[in-house]
Design an enzyme around this catalytic site. Structure first.
Site, PDB file in Angstrom:
ATOM      1  N   ARG A  53       0.805  -1.215   0.000  1.00 34.50           N
ATOM      2  CA  ARG A  53       0.000   0.000   0.000  1.00 34.50           C
ATOM      3  C   ARG A  53       0.845   1.276   0.000  1.00 34.50           C
ATOM      4  O   ARG A  53       0.641   2.173  -0.814  1.00 34.50           O
ATOM      5  CB  ARG A  53      -0.905   0.062   1.244  1.00 34.50           C
ATOM      6  CG  ARG A  53      -2.175  -0.732   1.145  1.00 34.50           C
ATOM      7  CD  ARG A  53      -2.537  -1.279   2.509  1.00 34.50           C
ATOM      8  NE  ARG A  53      -1.582  -2.324   2.819  1.00 34.50           N
ATOM      9  CZ  ARG A  53      -1.787  -3.600   2.551  1.00 34.50           C
ATOM     10  NH1 ARG A  53      -2.931  -3.983   2.093  1.00 34.50           N
ATOM     11  NH2 ARG A  53      -0.862  -4.516   2.771  1.00 34.50           N
ATOM     12  N   LYS A  81      24.819  -5.081  -1.334  1.00 35.46           N
ATOM     13  CA  LYS A  81      26.254  -5.338  -1.557  1.00 35.46           C
ATOM     14  C   LYS A  81      27.082  -4.708  -0.445  1.00 35.46           C
ATOM     15  O   LYS A  81      28.289  -4.588  -0.543  1.00 35.46           O
ATOM     16  CB  LYS A  81      26.695  -4.736  -2.896  1.00 35.46           C
ATOM     17  CG  LYS A  81      25.989  -5.278  -4.111  1.00 35.46           C
ATOM     18  CD  LYS A  81      26.543  -4.581  -5.350  1.00 35.46           C
ATOM     19  CE  LYS A  81      25.797  -4.960  -6.603  1.00 35.46           C
ATOM     20  NZ  LYS A  81      26.139  -4.066  -7.716  1.00 35.46           N
ATOM     21  N   HIS A 131       5.071   6.024  11.699  1.00 34.87           N
ATOM     22  CA  HIS A 131       4.520   5.884  10.343  1.00 34.87           C
ATOM     23  C   HIS A 131       3.514   7.032  10.175  1.00 34.87           C
ATOM     24  O   HIS A 131       2.304   6.802  10.122  1.00 34.87           O
ATOM     25  CB  HIS A 131       3.857   4.513  10.220  1.00 34.87           C
ATOM     26  CG  HIS A 131       3.568   4.084   8.821  1.00 34.87           C
ATOM     27  ND1 HIS A 131       3.714   4.906   7.727  1.00 34.87           N
ATOM     28  CD2 HIS A 131       3.126   2.884   8.330  1.00 34.87           C
ATOM     29  CE1 HIS A 131       3.382   4.242   6.632  1.00 34.87           C
ATOM     30  NE2 HIS A 131       3.011   3.018   6.973  1.00 34.87           N
TER      31      HIS A 131
HETATM   32  C1  NCD Z   1       1.943  -1.140   8.325  1.00 36.42           C
HETATM   33  C2  NCD Z   1       3.433  -0.972   8.368  1.00 36.42           C
HETATM   34  O1  NCD Z   1       4.162  -1.372   7.458  1.00 36.42           O
HETATM   35  O2  NCD Z   1       3.855  -0.389   9.345  1.00 36.42           O
HETATM   36  N1  NCD Z   1       1.404  -1.298   7.062  1.00 36.42           N
HETATM   37  C3  NCD Z   1       1.206  -0.232   6.236  1.00 36.42           C
HETATM   38  O3  NCD Z   1       2.050   0.604   6.061  1.00 36.42           O
HETATM   39  N2  NCD Z   1      -0.004  -0.139   5.650  1.00 36.42           N
HETATM   40  C4  NCD Z   1       1.472  -2.102   9.317  1.00 36.42           C
HETATM   41  C5  NCD Z   1       1.887  -3.531   9.216  1.00 36.42           C
HETATM   42  O4  NCD Z   1       2.838  -3.898   8.531  1.00 36.42           O
HETATM   43  O5  NCD Z   1       1.234  -4.333   9.894  1.00 36.42           O
END
Ligand code: NCD
Length: 313
Positions: A53, A81, A131
């Protein structure tokens, strides 16, 4: 500007981003889904961890804004590498990029990257750190669905221990006036959780009065080499896995994806009418267009003038 943590944005800036996202959402319904807004700008997506996503939506967002977008994947880059992150960033800096979108398994990697580039760095996930764009798209999804965010009760459920989404969402949701609680087994709560000043519940009864149940994926890939915090996925799903019968009909269900059907939620909850999971993905594309635009053109007035114009410069 950079976007490393959800704390880099004020509630007012987040409101601006939501308004911008509405405009970009409209572009997705046009027959020609492209505007010249970032023409001549260069965006480098560097993903050193798996992603469906986040990677695809940042790539499509850049392309729909007419930026030149290139993608560097950890496994196929010279990092495999032995090249260090610093040298990789310095190398790419030679192309004078405007934006670097970065996902990396180490906490702090995106912040470190800002030292070696003049580009705006967007953190697309740093280990169990943050995130921020996931948090923003979740806020946008809720704005589209329920409207008023202030006072909305949200339970974040499951693997908080290894979740950067939980870290950003707790703080971002609260910034927007929402009432946040964490729910899950004690072994999936991070040590020192008290310092986050957020209520923690070890029982699914804590879901009863919430408006939104925000499920987290069990991140078993992060358990390599350490004692797993739950005995098995089967046991976890028996106690904590949710089905439509565990929720009230008016509660909304969210999940950042990827979902594990049969672990944190049943297949019929994932496909349920109250599940926002796919709407979150749709919101993510519009919101990430807004972010790419915002980090390059931070003045609100300019934003309004330039954002949706289909004219050339
Ligand atoms: C999340 C992530 O990578 O932190 N996914 C995302 O970005 N939609 C959550 C997850 O990996 O469970």
């Amino acid at each position: 500007m950079d976007l490393i943590s959800i704390d880099d944005l004020s509630a007012e800036e987040i409101e601006n981003l939501l308004a911008l996202s509405d405009g970009f959402l409209e572009i997705a319904s046009r027959p020609i889904k492209k505007v010249p807004t970032l023409r001549g700008r260069t965006q480098i997506n560097m993903f050193f961890e798996a992603s469906t996503r986040t990677q695809s939506s940042f790539e499509l967002a850049g392309k729909r804004l007419s930026a030149d977008v290139i993608n560097i994947k950890g496994s196929s880059s010279s990092v495999s590498k032995g090249e260090s992150l610093k040298d990789t960033i310095l190398t790419l800096e030679s192309y004078r990029p405007d934006i670097i979108v970065m996902r990396h398994p180490q906490v702090g990697a995106a912040r470190m990257a800002t030292r070696y580039t003049n580009a705006s760095v967007i953190n697309a996930g740093d280990g169990a750190g943050e995130h921020p764009t996931q948090c923003l798209l979740d806020i946008y999804s809720l704005r589209r669905t329920v409207g008023e965010l202030r006072g909305l009760k949200v339970a974040i459920v499951g693997d908080v221990l290894r979740s950067r989404v939980a870290r950003s969402n707790i703080f971002g949701f609260r910034k927007m006036g929402m009432d946040v609680r964490l729910v899950g087994p004690p072994t999936l709560m991070p040590p020192g959780i008290e310092a986050w000043d957020v209520p923690v519940h070890y029982d699914l009864e804590a879901l009863e009065d919430v408006d939104v149940v925000y499920l987290l994926r069990m991140q078993m890939e992060r358990a390599k080499g350490v004692v797993p915090p739950v005995p098995s996925l089967r046991e976890y799903s028996r106690v904590w896995g949710l089905s439509p019968y565990d929720l009230r009909p008016e509660q909304w269900v969210m999940h950042p994806g990827p979902i594990n059907r049969g672990v944190e939620l049943t297949a019929d909850l994932a496909d349920h009418g109250r599940s926002l999971i796919l709407q979150q993905v749709e919101s993510g594309l519009a919101l990430r267009m807004a972010i790419l635009y915002h980090v390059l053109v931070p003045s609100a007035q300019e934003e309004d003038e330039l954002a949706f114009s289909s004219r050339g410069e």
